[in-house]
Design a protein around this motif. Structure first.
Motif, PDB file in Angstrom:
ATOM      1  N   ARG A  72       0.846  -1.205   0.000  1.00  0.00           N
ATOM      2  CA  ARG A  72       0.000   0.000   0.000  1.00  0.00           C
ATOM      3  C   ARG A  72       0.878   1.251   0.000  1.00  0.00           C
ATOM      4  NH1 ARG A  72      -5.260  -1.620   3.723  1.00  0.00           N
ATOM      5  NH2 ARG A  72      -5.519  -3.669   2.767  1.00  0.00           N
ATOM      6  N   GLN A  73       0.451   2.241  -0.756  1.00  0.00           N
ATOM      7  CA  GLN A  73       1.264   3.444  -0.919  1.00  0.00           C
ATOM      8  C   GLN A  73       0.590   4.710  -0.411  1.00  0.00           C
ATOM      9  OE1 GLN A  73       3.760   3.778  -4.132  1.00  0.00           O
ATOM     10  NE2 GLN A  73       3.838   1.599  -4.581  1.00  0.00           N
ATOM     11  N   ASP A  74      -0.744   4.707  -0.280  1.00  0.00           N
ATOM     12  CA  ASP A  74      -1.445   5.932   0.108  1.00  0.00           C
ATOM     13  C   ASP A  74      -1.112   6.292   1.556  1.00  0.00           C
ATOM     14  OD1 ASP A  74      -3.137   8.067   0.342  1.00  0.00           O
ATOM     15  OD2 ASP A  74      -4.958   6.872   0.504  1.00  0.00           O
ATOM     16  N   PRO A  75      -0.626   7.525   1.786  1.00  0.00           N
ATOM     17  CA  PRO A  75      -0.293   7.915   3.173  1.00  0.00           C
ATOM     18  C   PRO A  75      -1.486   7.888   4.123  1.00  0.00           C
ATOM     19  CG  PRO A  75      -0.145   9.810   1.666  1.00  0.00           C
ATOM     20  CD  PRO A  75      -0.300   8.591   0.821  1.00  0.00           C
ATOM     21  N   MET A  76      -2.726   7.947   3.596  1.00  0.00           N
ATOM     22  CA  MET A  76      -3.890   7.931   4.493  1.00  0.00           C
ATOM     23  C   MET A  76      -3.943   6.638   5.311  1.00  0.00           C
ATOM     24  SD  MET A  76      -6.982   9.699   2.318  1.00  0.00           S
ATOM     25  CE  MET A  76      -8.179   9.783   3.651  1.00  0.00           C
ATOM     26  N   PRO A 122      -8.517   2.330   5.125  1.00  0.00           N
ATOM     27  CA  PRO A 122      -7.709   1.508   4.211  1.00  0.00           C
ATOM     28  C   PRO A 122      -6.967   2.303   3.146  1.00  0.00           C
ATOM     29  CG  PRO A 122     -10.062   1.246   3.758  1.00  0.00           C
ATOM     30  CD  PRO A 122      -9.955   2.049   5.019  1.00  0.00           C
ATOM     31  N   GLY A 123      -7.284   3.599   3.040  1.00  0.00           N
ATOM     32  CA  GLY A 123      -6.601   4.424   2.048  1.00  0.00           C
ATOM     33  C   GLY A 123      -7.275   4.360   0.692  1.00  0.00           C
ATOM     34  N   ARG A 124      -6.644   5.028  -0.281  1.00  0.00           N
ATOM     35  CA  ARG A 124      -7.271   5.210  -1.596  1.00  0.00           C
ATOM     36  C   ARG A 124      -6.639   4.335  -2.679  1.00  0.00           C
ATOM     37  NH1 ARG A 124      -6.222  11.555  -1.105  1.00  0.00           N
ATOM     38  NH2 ARG A 124      -4.306  10.599  -0.313  1.00  0.00           N
ATOM     39  N   ASP A 125      -5.716   3.460  -2.281  1.00  0.00           N
ATOM     40  CA  ASP A 125      -5.053   2.621  -3.290  1.00  0.00           C
ATOM     41  C   ASP A 125      -6.037   1.716  -4.033  1.00  0.00           C
ATOM     42  OD1 ASP A 125      -2.462   3.572  -2.830  1.00  0.00           O
ATOM     43  OD2 ASP A 125      -2.147   2.181  -1.172  1.00  0.00           O
ATOM     44  N   GLY A 126      -7.103   1.295  -3.368  1.00  0.00           N
ATOM     45  CA  GLY A 126      -8.018   0.315  -3.948  1.00  0.00           C
ATOM     46  C   GLY A 126      -8.747   0.781  -5.188  1.00  0.00           C
ATOM     47  N   CYS A 127      -8.857   2.125  -5.383  1.00  0.00           N
ATOM     48  CA  CYS A 127      -9.492   2.647  -6.601  1.00  0.00           C
ATOM     49  C   CYS A 127      -8.440   3.103  -7.606  1.00  0.00           C
ATOM     50  CB  CYS A 127     -10.448   3.789  -6.274  1.00  0.00           C
ATOM     51  SG  CYS A 127      -9.652   5.251  -5.576  1.00  0.00           S
ATOM     52  N   ARG A 128      -7.158   2.882  -7.271  1.00  0.00           N
ATOM     53  CA  ARG A 128      -6.057   3.344  -8.125  1.00  0.00           C
ATOM     54  C   ARG A 128      -5.277   2.185  -8.744  1.00  0.00           C
ATOM     55  NH1 ARG A 128      -3.740   8.157  -4.063  1.00  0.00           N
ATOM     56  NH2 ARG A 128      -5.642   9.454  -4.156  1.00  0.00           N
ATOM     57  N   VAL A 129      -5.821   0.985  -8.654  1.00  0.00           N
ATOM     58  CA  VAL A 129      -5.135  -0.189  -9.196  1.00  0.00           C
ATOM     59  C   VAL A 129      -5.100  -0.078 -10.722  1.00  0.00           C
ATOM     60  CG1 VAL A 129      -5.288  -2.698  -9.445  1.00  0.00           C
ATOM     61  CG2 VAL A 129      -5.745  -1.616  -7.224  1.00  0.00           C
ATOM     62  N   PRO A 130      -3.962  -0.390 -11.367  1.00  0.00           N
ATOM     63  CA  PRO A 130      -3.834  -0.252 -12.825  1.00  0.00           C
ATOM     64  C   PRO A 130      -4.917  -0.987 -13.617  1.00  0.00           C
ATOM     65  CG  PRO A 130      -1.667  -0.484 -11.858  1.00  0.00           C
ATOM     66  CD  PRO A 130      -2.647  -0.682 -10.734  1.00  0.00           C
ATOM     67  N   LEU A 131      -5.304  -0.379 -14.720  1.00  0.00           N
ATOM     68  CA  LEU A 131      -6.395  -0.896 -15.544  1.00  0.00           C
ATOM     69  C   LEU A 131      -6.031  -2.205 -16.246  1.00  0.00           C
ATOM     70  CD1 LEU A 131      -7.980   2.169 -17.386  1.00  0.00           C
ATOM     71  CD2 LEU A 131      -8.433   1.283 -15.104  1.00  0.00           C
ATOM     72  N   PRO A 132      -7.021  -3.078 -16.440  1.00  0.00           N
ATOM     73  CA  PRO A 132      -6.812  -4.304 -17.224  1.00  0.00           C
ATOM     74  C   PRO A 132      -7.248  -4.096 -18.683  1.00  0.00           C
ATOM     75  CG  PRO A 132      -8.879  -4.478 -16.018  1.00  0.00           C
ATOM     76  CD  PRO A 132      -8.337  -3.091 -15.758  1.00  0.00           C
ATOM     77  N   TRP A 133      -6.366  -4.334 -19.610  1.00  0.00           N
ATOM     78  CA  TRP A 133      -6.671  -4.091 -21.024  1.00  0.00           C
ATOM     79  C   TRP A 133      -6.983  -5.362 -21.799  1.00  0.00           C
ATOM     80  CZ3 TRP A 133      -7.512   0.736 -22.721  1.00  0.00           C
ATOM     81  CH2 TRP A 133      -7.072   1.785 -21.893  1.00  0.00           C
TER      82      TRP A 133
END
Length: 543
Positions: free
Chosen positions: A394-398, A407-418
């Protein structure tokens, strides 16, 4: 809407938010970049969006995901180069897609050259006047100048150490200590940002998204917060002079350049002040984003939003998710479907099938409302919040700042699947040296762009169909709506000419009203009945 159209594009636009770190990785280092965005522009053209808003991509130590800017006129090397961005803007224009850049005027990074000079020069440095340096209270100045609370909680002042090693003055930061606030009473600050606006307009950007737009101006006497007095740093009257000056700059460029404010104010009259004809063109609508999946609450939010914008003739905006909030596929599958930072916790059960069904209906609702709409990257793929990211990744300082409660905001920032059946799902090139900066769920193999393309039941094809209809229907986009009689728990409204939207939030199916044509449905119908958590767009005869 064609690029040559003279009507104000921002009044009806569908704007797609790109979070550059997570959209597409062009060089294989596991981090999204400008090269990746350029390689995937065709996806956005096929989706049918009118503009892209890019979250900050400037040089930054990344103490707050790039909202701590050290240079407003360049691109962080992790994302690419300024020349690549100029090419991206031109390539997007060639596809009929406008560009909006994110400008952060309330604060900069503590690595910004002005702030470095303010620290290095000691108490007499002229650069200190560009920020809020103040002596502390108490006999040795050991107490902060005020007891203000920061925007994310916590203290708002940090004490400096003078060049000779002794404790010095304090500086103000409404956000993290690495984000010192500018002093907007200083003409050099105002001149600098007016020049930054010109810099980006001259590179062809069509709009500026303004972060924390209501916080810039402070009461120089630094009073404490008092319920019966104007707030010392939120929504000060003086902020409007800044935006009047910015509007004059925007209006001096051809092609309709828009200013979009991040303004969160519970007072609708004060909110509308930012949207007066000589100030910002549009502002974000946070009320709708946080609203529960409930017919009464949604109708109240829609009415309140339209009422706030009507006195100044500004278009409303509608948004369901962004890079800071739990993805709405997940939110809508919960017992409490509202969003609030205060309630964000780990381990809340969610029914993703229910959340997805509601998210499909919410898409048709938001895209049928009067004004502009925002789509957060991955929303068109039906992505859910990734809530099992290993702690060490996890990287979000929150996450740490909250004592590992939020839990922070990383969960909506996961890289897109193409594409493909296994991570990285085409986010990075084949044979990339590094894994994506956040891990993707293996279950996203059914959520890739490739897997959903051509599947008439997929979220992606629903969005493509909705955006194509929205562009073709004269009733959609800017304008007004009229509520229609409907059973409790059902939202029904008409847009003229000849369009009706119906959303069923009850737990039982309801009959469809008379109509000439079914244009689009968010899910299967039950003959001529609309099932729960389903929306339809209907062609109706104009009144």
């Amino acid at each position: 809407m064609s690029m040559a159209d003279n009507s104000p594009w921002w009044r009806s636009a569908v704007i797609y938010q790109v979070y550059p770190r997570s959209f597409a990785d062009g060089n294989g280092d596991g981090i999204g970049d400008v090269a990746g965005i350029r390689s995937r522009l065709e996806h956005l053209a096929a989706l049918g969006v009118d503009a892209i808003w890019f979250s900050p991509w400037y040089p930054s130590p990344m103490a707050d995901a790039g909202y701590d800017v050290s240079d407003y006129r360049d691109i962080d090397p992790v994302f690419g180069t300024l020349a690549e961005v100029e090419a991206l803007i031109a390539e997007a224009h060639a596809l009929g897609i406008r560009s909006i850049v994110d400008v952060v005027p309330n604060h900069c990074s503590d690595a910004h050259q002005w702030f470095r000079a303010a620290l290095d020069g000691g108490p007499g440095a002229p650069e200190r006047d560009l920020f809020w340096f103040r002596p502390g209270r108490g006999p040795g100045g050991e107490l902060p100048p005020t007891d203000w609370t920061g925007e994310f909680g916590g203290p708002t002042w940090t004490r400096t150490t003078d060049p000779d090693g002794t404790p010095g003055d304090w500086y103000l930061h409404l956000f993290a200590p690495q984000q010192p606030d500018f002093n907007w009473d200083h003409p050099r600050v105002r001149d600098e940002f007016e020049d930054i606006l010109r810099f980006w307009f001259e590179r062809g950007v069509d709009g500026i998204r303004i972060d924390s737009a209501g916080l810039l101006v402070k009461d120089g006497a630094l009073p404490e917060v008092h319920p019966d007095r104007p707030h010392p740093f939120r929504d000060r009257d003086g902020v409007h002079d800044v935006y009047r000056a910015w509007r004059r700059i925007a209006d001096s460029y051809p092609g309709g350049r828009a200013l979009v404010g991040e303004v969160w104010l519970p007072d609708r009259e004060r909110f509308a002040n930012y949207l007066r004809p000589d100030e910002l063109h549009t502002a974000f609508n946070f009320d709708f984003l946080g609203c529960a999946w409930d017919a009464t609450a949604l109708r109240d939010s829609i009415n309140g939003t339209l009422a706030a914008h009507a006195p100044v003739g500004a278009p409303a905006t509608w948004v369901l998710s962004n890079h800071d909030v739990t993805r709405h596929v997940t939110r809508y599958g919960r017992a409490d479907t509202r969003f609030s930072f205060a309630a964000k916790r780990e381990g809340i059960p969610t029914d993703l099938e229910l959340g997805t069904r509601r998210a499909r209906a919410a898409a048709l609702l938001s895209l049928a409302l009067p004004g502009a709409a925002y789509v957060y990257q991955g929303e068109e793929l039906g992505l859910w919040e990734v809530e099992d990211i290993p702690y060490e990744l996890r990287q979000d300082p929150m996450w740490e700042r909250s004592g590992r409660v939020d839990p922070g905001r990383d969960g909506c920032r996961v890289p897109l699947p193409w594409q493909g059946d296994t991570p990285p799902f085409g986010f990075s090139p084949d044979g990339a040296a590094a894994a994506p900066w956040l891990p993707q769920p293996a279950d996203w193999k059914d959520r890739t762009v490739r897997a959903q393309t051509g599947d008439p039941h997929s979220m992606l094809e629903l969005y493509r169909a909705a955006l194509a209809l929205r562009r073709a229907e004269p009733a959609l986009g800017d304008g007004t709506l009229a509520w229609l009689p409907a059973p409790d728990g059902v939202l029904a409204f008409a847009r003229e000419p000849g369009f009706t939207c119906l959303v069923n939030l009850r737990d039982a199916a309801v009959p469809l009203p008379g109509h000439d044509e079914l244009l689009l449905a968010s899910g299967p119908l039950d003959d001529d009945r609309l099932p729960p958590d389903t929306a339809v767009w209907l062609r109706t005869r104009s009144a």
